[in-house]
Design an enzyme around this catalytic site. Structure first.
Site, PDB file in Angstrom:
ATOM      1  CG  MET A  60      24.259  73.380  19.104  1.00 48.46           C
ATOM      2  SD  MET A  60      24.069  71.584  19.047  1.00 48.46           S
ATOM      3  CE  MET A  60      22.474  71.351  19.811  1.00 48.46           C
TER       4      MET A  60
ATOM      5  CB  SER B 282      20.200  65.767  24.414  1.00 51.57           C
ATOM      6  OG  SER B 282      21.405  65.138  24.769  1.00 51.57           O
ATOM      7  N   GLY B 283      22.509  65.932  22.259  1.00 53.72           N
ATOM      8  CA  GLY B 283      23.300  65.162  21.309  1.00 53.72           C
ATOM      9  C   GLY B 283      24.408  65.985  20.688  1.00 53.72           C
TER      10      GLY B 283
ATOM     11  CE  LYS C  91      19.882  68.636  26.473  1.00 51.75           C
ATOM     12  NZ  LYS C  91      20.820  69.618  26.835  1.00 51.75           N
TER      13      LYS C  91
ATOM     14  CG  HIS D  75      19.917  64.307  29.055  1.00 49.91           C
ATOM     15  ND1 HIS D  75      20.972  65.143  28.705  1.00 49.91           N
ATOM     16  CD2 HIS D  75      20.012  63.233  28.248  1.00 49.91           C
ATOM     17  CE1 HIS D  75      21.660  64.577  27.740  1.00 49.91           C
ATOM     18  NE2 HIS D  75      21.100  63.424  27.436  1.00 49.91           N
ATOM     19  CG  ASN D  76      22.318  68.642  30.045  1.00 48.87           C
ATOM     20  OD1 ASN D  76      21.754  67.873  29.286  1.00 48.87           O
ATOM     21  ND2 ASN D  76      22.793  69.808  29.645  1.00 48.87           N
TER      22      ASN D  76
ATOM     23  CD  GLU E 299      25.986  65.230  28.973  1.00 48.18           C
ATOM     24  OE1 GLU E 299      24.839  65.277  28.479  1.00 48.18           O
ATOM     25  OE2 GLU E 299      26.869  66.044  28.672  1.00 48.18           O
ATOM     26  CE1 TYR E 300      26.979  69.167  33.674  1.00 48.59           C
ATOM     27  CE2 TYR E 300      28.396  69.568  35.565  1.00 48.59           C
ATOM     28  CZ  TYR E 300      27.760  70.016  34.422  1.00 48.59           C
ATOM     29  OH  TYR E 300      27.915  71.326  34.042  1.00 48.59           O
TER      30      TYR E 300
ATOM     31  CG  HIS F 264      13.726  72.252  66.228  1.00 48.71           C
ATOM     32  ND1 HIS F 264      13.125  73.357  65.682  1.00 48.71           N
ATOM     33  CD2 HIS F 264      15.026  72.581  66.406  1.00 48.71           C
ATOM     34  CE1 HIS F 264      14.029  74.313  65.528  1.00 48.71           C
ATOM     35  NE2 HIS F 264      15.195  73.868  65.976  1.00 48.71           N
TER      36      HIS F 264
END
Ligand code: 2AM
Length: 500
Positions: A16, A132-133, A204, A207-208, A211-212, A473
């Site tokens: 990278m 990214s990329g 980012k 973004h990932n 992507e998943y 509650h």
């Protein structure tokens, strides 16, 4: 060296780092490079003697720092985590007030917030930038998500805009960003200032996570064509190739078409048929899901994608279970082409929901961290360079351009009308997955998200009753203003008796 100082420097010459350095040099910027292991640096510089900007190899950090124009700009591209801190620790004593450190790794945004704070206290400036990329992107145009001090970013901006992938201003189509040997000029760079401190790395991470989700959804579409229709990998590959010419046009659909049509060089069988079905992960999908839980934002589709990888990882257990646990043995007797079209629609609708969840997450995070994110710009910089680049992102940019404060992508007229038209098919596919016993957790969870989000009334009324019963509650009433809480003294006789 003193005369010809470098515009920028880069530490960390794994693939990278090398590719990003070459990309920077290709755009005419002189770049100094340093690596812990000197031989790697020497080999890299020797192999690339004639770049337009020029590579300046440095054997020591002292020489590296001395070779840079002030304010110095130092990109760090090492394995996220302890290595980044180690490099920063070595670098800081050598830097001077106002110098800028840029972390281009996949750092956790909370680490970036910490590093920015620590460096600021020392008079240094820190940019955490999503890159990214993958390797191709780094070399020929990544999508870049920089966050940090905006004044510091102004020094980096010309370099980041130059090396980023470019898309056509009108259509949002990538201008050949990832083509080997062709640096792209003109067009809109896939790079925008995201926000202060950890904002870039946060975006980012989302973004990932997205992507998943995208990858798992594609796998479910493949599995349904294989499991319900009995199609072969190359046949399914042709379907994906066709889908890539329509509204699903994207990098991941394109490579899926190629992967499914690839033959195994050893056996000649379809490549995917010889690949073991266990998937690894590096953690950004998990971070996204954990953060969604921490913030109380529903992002079930990304979480299901992460869990699917976890389930895939227990291969031996699954093989053993497959011999014991039963499921349906249904044969498909419907219209094959119609079912393939239905899978297409299910994929597109699920994708809309997954992205809607990702943008909801960013909306909540900006409140938590006092950022002001521009969602249209974020969708825009994902149109090229990165793994999730897709024609579809242009629609998201347009949605936020029309309504910057859009509460949820699902409410945008285009996405709403698309789901309206396609949802019968989506429901058919999720129902078929259940009937045929094929796991489709992202398709199913996306549909449940859609049905949950559009439900004016959910069964949480009963849930509040349960919480009030066993834990006092309290509950709110439909016939009273919000924020007024009530409690019933539940009669003793209806409580379950504890048996001693
Ligand atoms: P190396 O070539 O000396 O191993 C990816 O691992 C990149 O990060 C490599 O360039 C590697 O350098 C570098 N790296 C990993 N850990 C490091 C550390 N603690 N200090 C400096 N560089 C490191």
């Amino acid at each position: 060296m003193a005369k010809n100082k470098s515009e920028i420097g880069l530490i960390g010459l794994a693939v990278m780092g090398q590719n990003l350095a070459l990309n920077v040099a290709d755009h005419g910027f002189r770049i100094s490079v340093y690596n812990r292991t000197t031989d790697t640096m020497k080999k890299f510089v020797a192999e690339n003697p004639n770049t337009p900007g020029g590579l300046v190899g440095c054997e020591t950090l002292e020489d590296f720092v001395a070779s840079l124009k002030r304010p110095r700009k130092v990109i760090i591209l090492v394995k996220a985590g302890g290595a980044t801190d180690a490099v920063i620790d070595g670098l800081v004593p050598l830097l001077q007030k106002g110098d800028i450190v840029i972390d281009g790794g996949n750092a956790k945004w909370t680490d970036t917030i910490r590093r920015e704070r620590d460096l600021k206290a020392k008079g240094l400036r820190f940019i955490g930038s999503g890159v990214s990329g993958g390797e191709e992107g780094a070399r020929f145009g990544p999508s870049l998500m920089p966050g940090g001090d905006p004044k510091a970013y102004a020094f980096l901006e010309p370099v980041w805009n130059a090396i980023a992938a470019k898309v056509d201003a009108k259509t949002g189509r990538p201008l050949g960003g990832a083509e080997p040997g062709k640096p792209v000029e003109g067009g809109v760079p896939c790079c925008t200032y995201i926000g202060p401190d950890g904002a870039g790395h946060y975006v980012k991470m989302v973004h990932n996570g997205i992507e998943y989700g995208d990858m798992q959804m594609i796998c479910e579409a493949y599995d349904l064509m294989r499991g319900v229709l009995g199609m072969t990998a190359p046949e399914i590959g042709k379907v994906f190739a066709k889908w890539n010419t329509g509204m699903l046009d994207s990098f991941l659909i394109e490579i899926t078409a190629d992967i499914l049509q690839q033959a195994d060089p050893v056996t000649g069988k379809p490549f995917v048929d010889v690949v073991l079905d266990t998937a690894g992960q590096k953690g950004t999908g998990k971070w996204t899901s954990v953060n969604a839980l921490d913030m109380g934002v529903p992002a079930p589709t990304v979480a299901e994608a992460v869990f699917s990888r976890c389930l895939s990882a227990v291969k031996e257990e699954r093989v053993a279970a497959s011999k014991i646990l039963t499921g349906p043995k249904k044969k498909f007797d419907g219209n094959k082409a119609a079912f393939v079209k239905a899978i297409h629609d299910a994929l597109y609708c699920s994708k809309i929901c997954s992205y809607a969840q990702g943008f909801q997450l960013m909306r909540e995070a900006q409140k938590e961290y006092q950022w002001k994110l521009d969602f249209g710009a974020i969708a825009q910089i994902w149109r090229g360079g990165c793994i999730i680049r897709a024609a579809f992102l242009q629609k998201i940019t347009e949605a936020f351009a029309a309504q910057p404060d859009l509460a949820n992508l699902l409410l945008d007229p285009y996405f709403n009308s698309t789901i309206k038209k396609a949802q019968a098919n989506w429901r058919k596919v999720v129902a078929a997955a259940v009937e045929y016993g094929i796991p489709a957790p992202t398709f199913g969870s996306a549909l449940s998200y859609y049905d949950g989000y559009r439900a004016a009334r959910l069964p949480a009324n009963l849930l509040q009753g349960q919480r009030d019963f066993f834990g006092a509650h309290t509950y709110e009433r439909v016939d009273q203003p919000r924020g007024k809480f009530f409690h019933i003294d539940w009669p003793e006789k209806v409580r379950p008796q504890i048996e001693i």
